[in-house]
Scaffold this motif. Structure first.
Motif, PDB file in Angstrom:
ATOM      1  N   ALA A  43       0.835  -1.210   0.000  1.00 30.13           N
ATOM      2  CA  ALA A  43       0.000   0.000   0.000  1.00 30.13           C
ATOM      3  C   ALA A  43       0.864   1.252   0.000  1.00 30.13           C
ATOM      4  O   ALA A  43       0.592   2.217  -0.729  1.00 30.13           O
ATOM      5  CB  ALA A  43      -0.936   0.000   1.206  1.00 30.13           C
ATOM      6  N   LEU A  44       1.917   1.251   0.805  1.00 33.05           N
ATOM      7  CA  LEU A  44       2.823   2.401   0.846  1.00 33.05           C
ATOM      8  C   LEU A  44       3.547   2.566  -0.481  1.00 33.05           C
ATOM      9  O   LEU A  44       3.724   3.690  -0.974  1.00 33.05           O
ATOM     10  CB  LEU A  44       3.825   2.237   1.989  1.00 33.05           C
ATOM     11  N   ALA A  45       3.946   1.455  -1.091  1.00 30.35           N
ATOM     12  CA  ALA A  45       4.623   1.519  -2.392  1.00 30.35           C
ATOM     13  C   ALA A  45       3.686   2.047  -3.466  1.00 30.35           C
ATOM     14  O   ALA A  45       4.124   2.716  -4.413  1.00 30.35           O
ATOM     15  CB  ALA A  45       5.143   0.138  -2.773  1.00 30.35           C
ATOM     16  N   ALA A  46       2.392   1.767  -3.327  1.00 30.76           N
ATOM     17  CA  ALA A  46       1.414   2.246  -4.304  1.00 30.76           C
ATOM     18  C   ALA A  46       1.147   3.739  -4.173  1.00 30.76           C
ATOM     19  O   ALA A  46       0.627   4.353  -5.108  1.00 30.76           O
ATOM     20  CB  ALA A  46       0.095   1.478  -4.133  1.00 30.76           C
ATOM     21  N   GLY A  47       1.503   4.332  -3.027  1.00 30.86           N
ATOM     22  CA  GLY A  47       1.333   5.769  -2.865  1.00 30.86           C
ATOM     23  C   GLY A  47       0.547   6.202  -1.656  1.00 30.86           C
ATOM     24  O   GLY A  47       0.373   7.399  -1.419  1.00 30.86           O
ATOM     25  N   VAL A  48       0.025   5.249  -0.866  1.00 31.23           N
ATOM     26  CA  VAL A  48      -0.631   5.613   0.389  1.00 31.23           C
ATOM     27  C   VAL A  48       0.411   6.266   1.297  1.00 31.23           C
ATOM     28  O   VAL A  48       1.531   5.776   1.420  1.00 31.23           O
ATOM     29  CB  VAL A  48      -1.244   4.374   1.070  1.00 31.23           C
ATOM     30  N   ASP A  49       0.054   7.383   1.907  1.00 35.12           N
ATOM     31  CA  ASP A  49       1.024   8.128   2.720  1.00 35.12           C
ATOM     32  C   ASP A  49       1.231   7.534   4.101  1.00 35.12           C
ATOM     33  O   ASP A  49       2.353   7.548   4.620  1.00 35.12           O
ATOM     34  CB  ASP A  49       0.578   9.588   2.856  1.00 35.12           C
ATOM     35  N   ALA A  50       0.153   7.041   4.713  1.00 34.06           N
ATOM     36  CA  ALA A  50       0.289   6.527   6.081  1.00 34.06           C
ATOM     37  C   ALA A  50      -0.764   5.471   6.355  1.00 34.06           C
ATOM     38  O   ALA A  50      -1.882   5.540   5.831  1.00 34.06           O
ATOM     39  CB  ALA A  50       0.164   7.656   7.099  1.00 34.06           C
ATOM     40  N   ILE A  51      -0.391   4.488   7.166  1.00 36.15           N
ATOM     41  CA  ILE A  51      -1.331   3.494   7.677  1.00 36.15           C
ATOM     42  C   ILE A  51      -1.230   3.536   9.201  1.00 36.15           C
ATOM     43  O   ILE A  51      -0.167   3.290   9.774  1.00 36.15           O
ATOM     44  CB  ILE A  51      -1.010   2.085   7.151  1.00 36.15           C
ATOM     45  N   ASN A  52      -2.344   3.860   9.845  1.00 40.09           N
ATOM     46  CA  ASN A  52      -2.394   3.992  11.290  1.00 40.09           C
ATOM     47  C   ASN A  52      -3.162   2.827  11.909  1.00 40.09           C
ATOM     48  O   ASN A  52      -3.923   2.128  11.222  1.00 40.09           O
ATOM     49  CB  ASN A  52      -3.069   5.309  11.688  1.00 40.09           C
ATOM     50  N   GLY A  53      -2.992   2.636  13.210  1.00 39.55           N
ATOM     51  CA  GLY A  53      -3.690   1.569  13.897  1.00 39.55           C
ATOM     52  C   GLY A  53      -4.419   2.050  15.126  1.00 39.55           C
ATOM     53  O   GLY A  53      -3.987   2.998  15.785  1.00 39.55           O
ATOM     54  N   LEU A  54      -5.531   1.385  15.420  1.00 40.21           N
ATOM     55  CA  LEU A  54      -6.261   1.623  16.670  1.00 40.21           C
ATOM     56  C   LEU A  54      -6.495   0.255  17.295  1.00 40.21           C
ATOM     57  O   LEU A  54      -7.303  -0.532  16.815  1.00 40.21           O
ATOM     58  CB  LEU A  54      -7.578   2.346  16.409  1.00 40.21           C
ATOM     59  N   VAL A  55      -5.750  -0.034  18.348  1.00 43.92           N
ATOM     60  CA  VAL A  55      -5.813  -1.329  19.026  1.00 43.92           C
ATOM     61  C   VAL A  55      -6.886  -1.284  20.109  1.00 43.92           C
ATOM     62  O   VAL A  55      -6.953  -0.342  20.904  1.00 43.92           O
ATOM     63  CB  VAL A  55      -4.442  -1.655  19.653  1.00 43.92           C
ATOM     64  N   ILE A  56      -7.743  -2.322  20.122  1.00 43.21           N
ATOM     65  CA  ILE A  56      -8.787  -2.405  21.141  1.00 43.21           C
ATOM     66  C   ILE A  56      -8.396  -3.483  22.145  1.00 43.21           C
ATOM     67  O   ILE A  56      -8.220  -4.650  21.788  1.00 43.21           O
ATOM     68  CB  ILE A  56     -10.153  -2.741  20.520  1.00 43.21           C
ATOM     69  N   GLY A  57      -8.226  -3.096  23.406  1.00 40.83           N
ATOM     70  CA  GLY A  57      -7.780  -4.019  24.439  1.00 40.83           C
ATOM     71  C   GLY A  57      -6.452  -3.564  25.019  1.00 40.83           C
ATOM     72  O   GLY A  57      -5.705  -2.825  24.389  1.00 40.83           O
ATOM     73  N   ASN A  58      -6.160  -4.017  26.229  1.00 39.65           N
ATOM     74  CA  ASN A  58      -4.958  -3.546  26.919  1.00 39.65           C
ATOM     75  C   ASN A  58      -3.755  -4.471  26.737  1.00 39.65           C
ATOM     76  O   ASN A  58      -2.841  -4.502  27.564  1.00 39.65           O
ATOM     77  CB  ASN A  58      -5.242  -3.326  28.404  1.00 39.65           C
ATOM     78  N   SER A  59      -3.756  -5.234  25.648  1.00 38.08           N
ATOM     79  CA  SER A  59      -2.678  -6.181  25.372  1.00 38.08           C
ATOM     80  C   SER A  59      -1.437  -5.486  24.818  1.00 38.08           C
ATOM     81  O   SER A  59      -1.503  -4.816  23.780  1.00 38.08           O
ATOM     82  CB  SER A  59      -3.157  -7.235  24.367  1.00 38.08           C
ATOM     83  N   THR A  60      -0.315  -5.660  25.493  1.00 37.46           N
ATOM     84  CA  THR A  60       0.955  -5.106  25.015  1.00 37.46           C
ATOM     85  C   THR A  60       1.406  -5.802  23.740  1.00 37.46           C
ATOM     86  O   THR A  60       1.911  -5.167  22.809  1.00 37.46           O
ATOM     87  CB  THR A  60       2.042  -5.233  26.091  1.00 37.46           C
ATOM     88  N   SER A  61       1.205  -7.118  23.676  1.00 39.25           N
ATOM     89  CA  SER A  61       1.630  -7.866  22.486  1.00 39.25           C
ATOM     90  C   SER A  61       0.831  -7.453  21.258  1.00 39.25           C
ATOM     91  O   SER A  61       1.382  -7.375  20.151  1.00 39.25           O
ATOM     92  CB  SER A  61       1.497  -9.373  22.720  1.00 39.25           C
ATOM     93  N   LEU A  62      -0.457  -7.170  21.423  1.00 35.76           N
ATOM     94  CA  LEU A  62      -1.269  -6.725  20.292  1.00 35.76           C
ATOM     95  C   LEU A  62      -0.828  -5.337  19.833  1.00 35.76           C
ATOM     96  O   LEU A  62      -0.719  -5.071  18.631  1.00 35.76           O
ATOM     97  CB  LEU A  62      -2.757  -6.708  20.672  1.00 35.76           C
ATOM     98  N   PHE A  63      -0.562  -4.454  20.800  1.00 37.68           N
ATOM     99  CA  PHE A  63      -0.064  -3.123  20.434  1.00 37.68           C
ATOM    100  C   PHE A  63       1.237  -3.258  19.653  1.00 37.68           C
ATOM    101  O   PHE A  63       1.432  -2.583  18.632  1.00 37.68           O
ATOM    102  CB  PHE A  63       0.152  -2.272  21.686  1.00 37.68           C
ATOM    103  N   ASN A  64       2.128  -4.128  20.112  1.00 40.83           N
ATOM    104  CA  ASN A  64       3.404  -4.303  19.418  1.00 40.83           C
ATOM    105  C   ASN A  64       3.204  -4.883  18.020  1.00 40.83           C
ATOM    106  O   ASN A  64       3.930  -4.524  17.078  1.00 40.83           O
ATOM    107  CB  ASN A  64       4.324  -5.217  20.236  1.00 40.83           C
ATOM    108  N   PHE A  65       2.220  -5.787  17.875  1.00 39.72           N
ATOM    109  CA  PHE A  65       1.928  -6.345  16.554  1.00 39.72           C
ATOM    110  C   PHE A  65       1.511  -5.235  15.587  1.00 39.72           C
ATOM    111  O   PHE A  65       1.999  -5.166  14.449  1.00 39.72           O
ATOM    112  CB  PHE A  65       0.827  -7.410  16.637  1.00 39.72           C
ATOM    113  N   TYR A  66       0.606  -4.386  16.018  1.00 36.20           N
ATOM    114  CA  TYR A  66       0.162  -3.272  15.171  1.00 36.20           C
ATOM    115  C   TYR A  66       1.321  -2.320  14.892  1.00 36.20           C
ATOM    116  O   TYR A  66       1.481  -1.829  13.768  1.00 36.20           O
ATOM    117  CB  TYR A  66      -0.995  -2.530  15.839  1.00 36.20           C
ATOM    118  N   ASN A  67       2.112  -2.068  15.902  1.00 41.55           N
ATOM    119  CA  ASN A  67       3.224  -1.133  15.743  1.00 41.55           C
ATOM    120  C   ASN A  67       4.256  -1.657  14.742  1.00 41.55           C
ATOM    121  O   ASN A  67       4.824  -0.883  13.954  1.00 41.55           O
ATOM    122  CB  ASN A  67       3.886  -0.893  17.100  1.00 41.55           C
TER     123      ASN A  67
END
Length: 267
Positions: free
Chosen positions: A172-196
């Motif tokens: 997606a970034l190579a195609a020209g999308v400028d940014a991909i953001n994440g919104l993690v639901i839940g207090n899981s550190t591992s899930l936040f790290n996965f999105y990050n």
């Protein structure tokens, strides 16, 4: 006499060129906005009906809030954004439930909120974030808008069941999308790290975390405010001479070429 004729012919040619440019540009013109924002909302099996409703209501409340337009959208260069909403789950479970919509007033923002409110949950299955990003990308490059910034935002409560997330982000970034953001639901550190590590990418990208579904609405509001405030400023010099007019025509051609580039990326 020859000089006069030459001068007149030159002016006629210039006028014809400008006219052709204007016709060509207007015929292919896209509505220019500050940001094209694609909202990807998780409806996988881990999301209960009540949790789905909390997610949906979070977006409804955010766009119903007049402050979003008055204090953020209207402060951009054009005072406009374009936004769509996609529900996603498994590898073949993605649906654009609200199509690309121009937000150029409080009323338009609230109409978009009403459109979200009218949606229903289309499915619920596994969690394949990469397929959601792959689905969203061509919709950005084949809509009726153009902008200085194209953003995909993915919200979800689980890591992907398929190892395609980072590859889809990179494509997606190579195609020209400028940014991909994440919104993690839940207090899981591992899930936040996965999105990050696997979802976030591009200029100014970020991940926010809502510890519970009850916190989702406030986090969505914060997320949208950041995303809408992010577009870089641009300026187009005012033409003051014939050369300036030609420059304006060239700018129109540049915009048109950019538009064609967007459309050809995924066609």
């Amino acid at each position: 006499m020859k000089t006069s004729f030459f001068f007149q012919a030159t002016l006629t040619t210039v006028a014809g060129t400008l006219s052709a440019l204007a016709i060509s540009t207007s015929a292919n013109a896209a509505t220019f906005v500050d940001t094209e924002l694609s909202l990807l909302v998780d409806v996988s099996g881990s999301v209960s009906t009540s949790e789905f409703n909390l997610q949906k209501q979070g977006y409804v409340d955010a766009f119903n809030n007049a402050d979003l337009f008055n204090n953020f959208i209207s402060q951009g260069n054009t005072g406009k954004i374009a936004v769509n909403l996609i529900y996603w789950s498994g590898a073949t479970q993605q649906q654009q439930s609200v199509g690309w919509t121009l937000i150029d007033s409080v009323e338009a923002s609230q109409n978009f909120a009403n459109a979200i409110s009218a949606t229903t949950r289309p499915f619920g299955g596994s969690t394949v974030i990469g397929s959601a990003i792959d689905f969203a990308t061509p919709l950005i490059f084949n809509n009726d808008f153009d902008s200085t910034r194209q953003v995909i935002d993915v919200s979800g409560d689980g890591a992907s069941n398929a190892a395609t997330t980072s590859a889809a982000r990179d494509a997606a970034l190579a195609a020209g999308v400028d940014a991909i953001n994440g919104l993690v639901i839940g207090n899981s550190t591992s899930l936040f790290n996965f999105y990050n590590n696997n979802v976030k990418g591009g200029t100014g990208a970020f991940v926010l975390q809502a510890n519970t579904f009850q916190d989702f609405a406030a986090t969505v509001q914060q997320k949208l405010e950041i995303e809408i405030s992010a577009p870089p400023t641009t300026s187009v010099p005012e033409p003051a001479t014939l050369i300036g007019l030609l420059g304006l025509g060239a700018f129109g051609v540049t915009s048109k070429l950019k538009r064609h580039q967007k459309q050809s990326v995924k066609c």
